[in-house]
Design a protein around this motif. Structure first.
Motif, PDB file in Angstrom:
ATOM      1  N   THR A   1       0.817  -1.209   0.000  1.00  0.00           N
ATOM      2  CA  THR A   1       0.000   0.000   0.000  1.00  0.00           C
ATOM      3  C   THR A   1       0.853   1.262   0.000  1.00  0.00           C
ATOM      4  O   THR A   1       0.551   2.228  -0.710  1.00  0.00           O
ATOM      5  CB  THR A   1      -0.961  -0.005   1.203  1.00  0.00           C
ATOM      6  OG1 THR A   1      -1.804  -1.164   1.079  1.00  0.00           O
ATOM      7  CG2 THR A   1      -1.826   1.238   1.241  1.00  0.00           C
TER       8      THR A   1
ATOM      9  N   ARG B   1     -10.578   3.646   2.367  1.00  0.00           N
ATOM     10  CA  ARG B   1     -11.191   2.565   1.579  1.00  0.00           C
ATOM     11  C   ARG B   1     -10.323   1.328   1.423  1.00  0.00           C
ATOM     12  O   ARG B   1     -10.814   0.297   0.982  1.00  0.00           O
ATOM     13  CB  ARG B   1     -11.550   3.081   0.192  1.00  0.00           C
ATOM     14  CG  ARG B   1     -12.539   4.213   0.206  1.00  0.00           C
ATOM     15  CD  ARG B   1     -13.014   4.488  -1.189  1.00  0.00           C
ATOM     16  NE  ARG B   1     -13.614   5.797  -1.310  1.00  0.00           N
ATOM     17  CZ  ARG B   1     -13.871   6.389  -2.460  1.00  0.00           C
ATOM     18  NH1 ARG B   1     -13.598   5.790  -3.589  1.00  0.00           N
ATOM     19  NH2 ARG B   1     -14.406   7.589  -2.488  1.00  0.00           N
ATOM     20  N   GLY B   2      -9.028   1.439   1.707  1.00  0.00           N
ATOM     21  CA  GLY B   2      -8.121   0.324   1.460  1.00  0.00           C
ATOM     22  C   GLY B   2      -7.655   0.322   0.010  1.00  0.00           C
ATOM     23  O   GLY B   2      -8.055   1.167  -0.796  1.00  0.00           O
TER      24      GLY B   2
ATOM     25  N   GLN C   1      -9.543  -9.244   1.738  1.00  0.00           N
ATOM     26  CA  GLN C   1      -8.671  -8.114   2.064  1.00  0.00           C
ATOM     27  C   GLN C   1      -9.505  -6.843   2.085  1.00  0.00           C
ATOM     28  O   GLN C   1     -10.346  -6.648   1.208  1.00  0.00           O
ATOM     29  CB  GLN C   1      -7.556  -7.990   1.023  1.00  0.00           C
ATOM     30  CG  GLN C   1      -6.634  -6.808   1.247  1.00  0.00           C
ATOM     31  CD  GLN C   1      -5.627  -6.642   0.108  1.00  0.00           C
ATOM     32  OE1 GLN C   1      -5.297  -7.584  -0.587  1.00  0.00           O
ATOM     33  NE2 GLN C   1      -5.160  -5.428  -0.058  1.00  0.00           N
ATOM     34  N   ASP C   2      -9.238  -5.979   3.028  1.00  0.00           N
ATOM     35  CA  ASP C   2      -9.934  -4.691   3.125  1.00  0.00           C
ATOM     36  C   ASP C   2     -11.451  -4.866   3.091  1.00  0.00           C
ATOM     37  O   ASP C   2     -12.164  -4.032   2.520  1.00  0.00           O
ATOM     38  CB  ASP C   2      -9.497  -3.749   1.992  1.00  0.00           C
ATOM     39  CG  ASP C   2      -8.034  -3.390   2.057  1.00  0.00           C
ATOM     40  OD1 ASP C   2      -7.459  -3.406   3.165  1.00  0.00           O
ATOM     41  OD2 ASP C   2      -7.445  -3.083   0.997  1.00  0.00           O
TER      42      ASP C   2
END
Length: 174
Positions: A57, A74-75, A110-111
């Motif tokens: 990220t 938001r990821g 994920q997220d």
């Protein structure tokens, strides 16, 4: 994908070469598969400027210029993140077009997004571009291969003017 080429890569490269335009690639879940598929095609060097595999990220933020608050809120698995990745790599590498992939290849969500959730994006000259949400089935390898196919198909639609499809699409695969 066969012979090391991503499906659609020869057509994308031929269209870009005919237009005298270049391409840059930003990848997350595909980990370099888009760039590998493109550069497996002879003559790709006339079109492909380079790629960034932004798996982490912070690389999306620091290298590609994706907004930190967006990533925090938001990821990394998000339509706007994909769009910013495509725009960022296009600017970073000085290309006419940028493409990006981000998503969840598995085995775990994920997220807050389930496995198979993928966003592919294209950014081009004059504000051209598109983002598509995919819901891909299969194991990790199939999800990654489908992501490669779909980002190249989205780019080809943008290049050839057939981009009238919905921005969000569900694609299963067996």
């Amino acid at each position: 994908m066969t012979g090391g080429e991503a499906g659609g890569a020869p057509e994308v490269l031929a269209e870009l070469a005919a237009r005298g335009e270049t391409l840059a690639v930003a990848e997350s879940l595909t980990g370099g598969l888009v760039a590998a598929g493109l550069t497996a095609v002879p003559g790709a060097s006339r079109v492909v400027r380079g790629s960034v595999t932004a798996y982490a990220t912070d690389v999306k933020r620091e290298v590609l210029g994706v907004a930190g608050p967006l990533l925090a809120e938001r990821g990394a698995v998000d339509a706007e993140v994909a769009r910013q990745m495509a725009c960022g790599v296009r600017a970073l590498l000085g290309a006419d077009w940028g493409v990006a992939t981000t998503g969840v290849a598995g085995p775990d969500p994920q997220d807050g997004k389930p496995v198979g959730t993928v966003f592919v994006a294209v950014a081009g000259p004059g504000g051209a571009g598109a983002v598509r949400e995919l819901s891909l089935d299969g194991d990790r390898a199939r999800i990654r291969a489908g992501s490669v196919r779909e980002v190249l198909a989205l780019l080809l639609r943008e290049l050839t003017g057939n981009a009238g499809a919905k921005d969000t699409e569900q694609n299963g695969g067996n």
